[in-house]
Motif scaffolding. Structure first.
Motif, short mmCIF file in Angstrom:
data_model
loop_
_atom_site.label_atom_id
_atom_site.label_comp_id
_atom_site.label_asym_id
_atom_site.label_seq_id
_atom_site.Cartn_x
_atom_site.Cartn_y
_atom_site.Cartn_z
N ALA A 1 29.78 -45.44 -5.24
CA ALA A 1 31.02 -44.70 -5.48
C ALA A 1 32.26 -45.54 -5.22
O ALA A 1 33.36 -45.15 -5.59
CB ALA A 1 31.05 -43.46 -4.60
N ASP A 2 32.11 -46.70 -4.57
CA ASP A 2 33.28 -47.49 -4.20
C ASP A 2 33.13 -48.92 -4.68
O ASP A 2 33.04 -49.86 -3.89
CB ASP A 2 33.44 -47.46 -2.68
CG ASP A 2 34.76 -48.06 -2.23
OD1 ASP A 2 34.82 -48.53 -1.08
OD2 ASP A 2 35.72 -48.07 -3.03
N PRO A 3 33.12 -49.15 -6.00
CA PRO A 3 33.02 -50.52 -6.51
C PRO A 3 34.31 -51.31 -6.30
O PRO A 3 35.39 -50.73 -6.15
CB PRO A 3 32.75 -50.31 -8.01
CG PRO A 3 33.38 -49.00 -8.31
CD PRO A 3 33.23 -48.16 -7.08
N ALA A 4 34.19 -52.63 -6.28
CA ALA A 4 35.35 -53.50 -6.13
C ALA A 4 35.72 -54.07 -7.50
O ALA A 4 34.86 -54.59 -8.21
CB ALA A 4 35.03 -54.64 -5.16
N ARG A 5 37.00 -53.97 -7.85
CA ARG A 5 37.45 -54.49 -9.14
C ARG A 5 37.62 -56.01 -9.07
O ARG A 5 38.11 -56.54 -8.06
CB ARG A 5 38.75 -53.84 -9.57
CG ARG A 5 39.16 -54.23 -10.99
CD ARG A 5 40.00 -53.18 -11.66
NE ARG A 5 40.07 -53.42 -13.10
CZ ARG A 5 40.57 -52.55 -13.96
NH1 ARG A 5 41.02 -51.38 -13.55
NH2 ARG A 5 40.59 -52.82 -15.25
N LEU A 6 37.22 -56.70 -10.12
CA LEU A 6 37.27 -58.15 -10.15
C LEU A 6 38.52 -58.63 -10.88
O LEU A 6 39.00 -58.00 -11.82
CB LEU A 6 36.03 -58.71 -10.86
CG LEU A 6 34.67 -58.31 -10.26
CD1 LEU A 6 33.54 -58.96 -11.03
CD2 LEU A 6 34.60 -58.68 -8.79
N SER A 7 39.01 -59.79 -10.44
CA SER A 7 40.19 -60.39 -11.06
C SER A 7 40.09 -61.91 -10.94
O SER A 7 39.80 -62.43 -9.86
CB SER A 7 41.46 -59.90 -10.36
OG SER A 7 42.61 -60.46 -10.96
N VAL A 8 40.33 -62.60 -12.04
CA VAL A 8 40.21 -64.06 -12.05
C VAL A 8 41.33 -64.70 -11.23
O VAL A 8 42.37 -64.10 -10.95
CB VAL A 8 40.24 -64.62 -13.49
CG1 VAL A 8 39.08 -64.08 -14.31
CG2 VAL A 8 41.58 -64.32 -14.17
N SER A 9 41.10 -65.95 -10.85
CA SER A 9 42.09 -66.74 -10.14
C SER A 9 43.35 -66.92 -10.99
O SER A 9 43.29 -67.02 -12.21
CB SER A 9 41.49 -68.12 -9.81
OG SER A 9 42.49 -69.07 -9.51
#
Length: 302
Positions: free
Chosen positions: A168-176
């Motif tokens: 229920a609590d995924p972490a959103r990804l973001s590139v450098s």
């Protein structure tokens, strides 16, 4: 800054199926296969065959993992095609193809180095043609960390726990956001054929002085995930097949990155000749380092 390269117009999703549904299936299938290769790993690993060279192995668990993925896919989506690393391909009629790598990082798995993954993606178009396909959903499951990294076209890129109760609590990804080569931590990999490795080593002689450092992890899928999460700034490698990059490609793009190939038109798509993944401000700089006479199409890695 480089936008995602223009791609040829590809078929749309079939009626009655959504990106979200496909992403959910990718997560489920990749997670089940990841649990299988981790929990059922024999104490003494058997080598079933070799692929491109004596150093490129196919383990018994590669084959069993792909058989499991085939069963799961055909139960849920019997009209879809399947393209897998171990060669048991299925022609579909729906316009969707599942592109699977049952163990990406086979040598790491064989030696119990904790850097291998299961990669599952759904694509539209012809997954066996350069530039003729695009992923619409994908998941890369990391059995050692008990995580699954996933994306759907337009839904963002996320990391979730393997345990569904915690999802229920995924972490959103973001590139450098790095934009300078001299400060770039670059991931790469090598093929298994000795001549291919020699050419790749020549390229690194040119590349290494230009960047902060290089990491060689041994799994293309996890390299792409690391770009998406910003734990490396960029990734570049020759010799990748569709199953090596399909899921990770989409995860990087949905994390705000760009994934490109060696040239223009169909060749702007990632593939055997070259795959480069990075943030928009960095991707062209990295590609320039690798484009040249020492970057021909190479044998695939495992």
């Amino acid at each position: 800054m480089t936008p995602a390269p223009a791609q040829p117009e590809l078929p749309q999703l079939p009626d009655g199926i959504s990106v979200e549904e496909l992403e959910s299936l990718c997560v489920r299938f990749a997670t089940e296969a990841a649990r299988f290769i981790r929990d059922e790993r024999p104490d003494r690993m058997g080598v079933a065959a070799t692929k491109s060279s004596e150093t490129d192995v196919v383990t018994v668990m590669d084959q069993r993992s792909e058989e499991l993925l085939h069963r799961l896919i055909q139960q849920a989506r019997p009209d879809d095609g399947i393209l897998g690393e171990e060669g048991a391909d299925v022609l579909g009629t729906s316009g969707l193809t599942w592109v699977v790598d049952p163990i990406d990082g086979t040598v790491n798995y064989l030696y119990e180095v904790p850097a291998y993954a299961v990669s599952v993606a759904v694509v539209v178009g012809d997954a066996q043609s350069q530039g003729g396909w695009r992923p619409v959903a994908g998941a890369v499951a990391d059995p050692c960390l008990r995580l699954v990294h996933h994306a759907g076209r337009g839904t963002g890129a996320w990391t979730s726990p393997e345990n569904p109760a915690d999802r229920a609590d995924p972490a959103r990804l973001s590139v450098s956001g790095e934009d300078r080569l001299a400060r770039t931590l670059l991931a790469t990999g090598f093929g298994y054929d000795p001549q291919v490795r020699a050419r790749q080593a020549e390229v690194l002689l040119r590349v290494l002085p230009q960047v902060r450092d290089i990491r060689r992890i041994g799994s293309a899928a996890l390299d792409l995930v690391r770009v998406a999460q910003g734990s490396v700034d960029a990734y570049a490698e020759t010799g990748l097949n569709a199953w090596d990059l399909a899921a990770g490609w989409l995860v990087v793009e949905e994390a705000g990155g760009v994934v490109v190939g060696v040239g223009e038109g169909a060749h702007s798509a990632p593939g055997k000749a070259l795959t480069v993944a990075a943030g928009p401000a960095l991707v062209d700089q990295v590609r320039t380092l690798f484009v040249g006479p020492a970057a021909p199409p190479d044998a695939a890695r495992g």
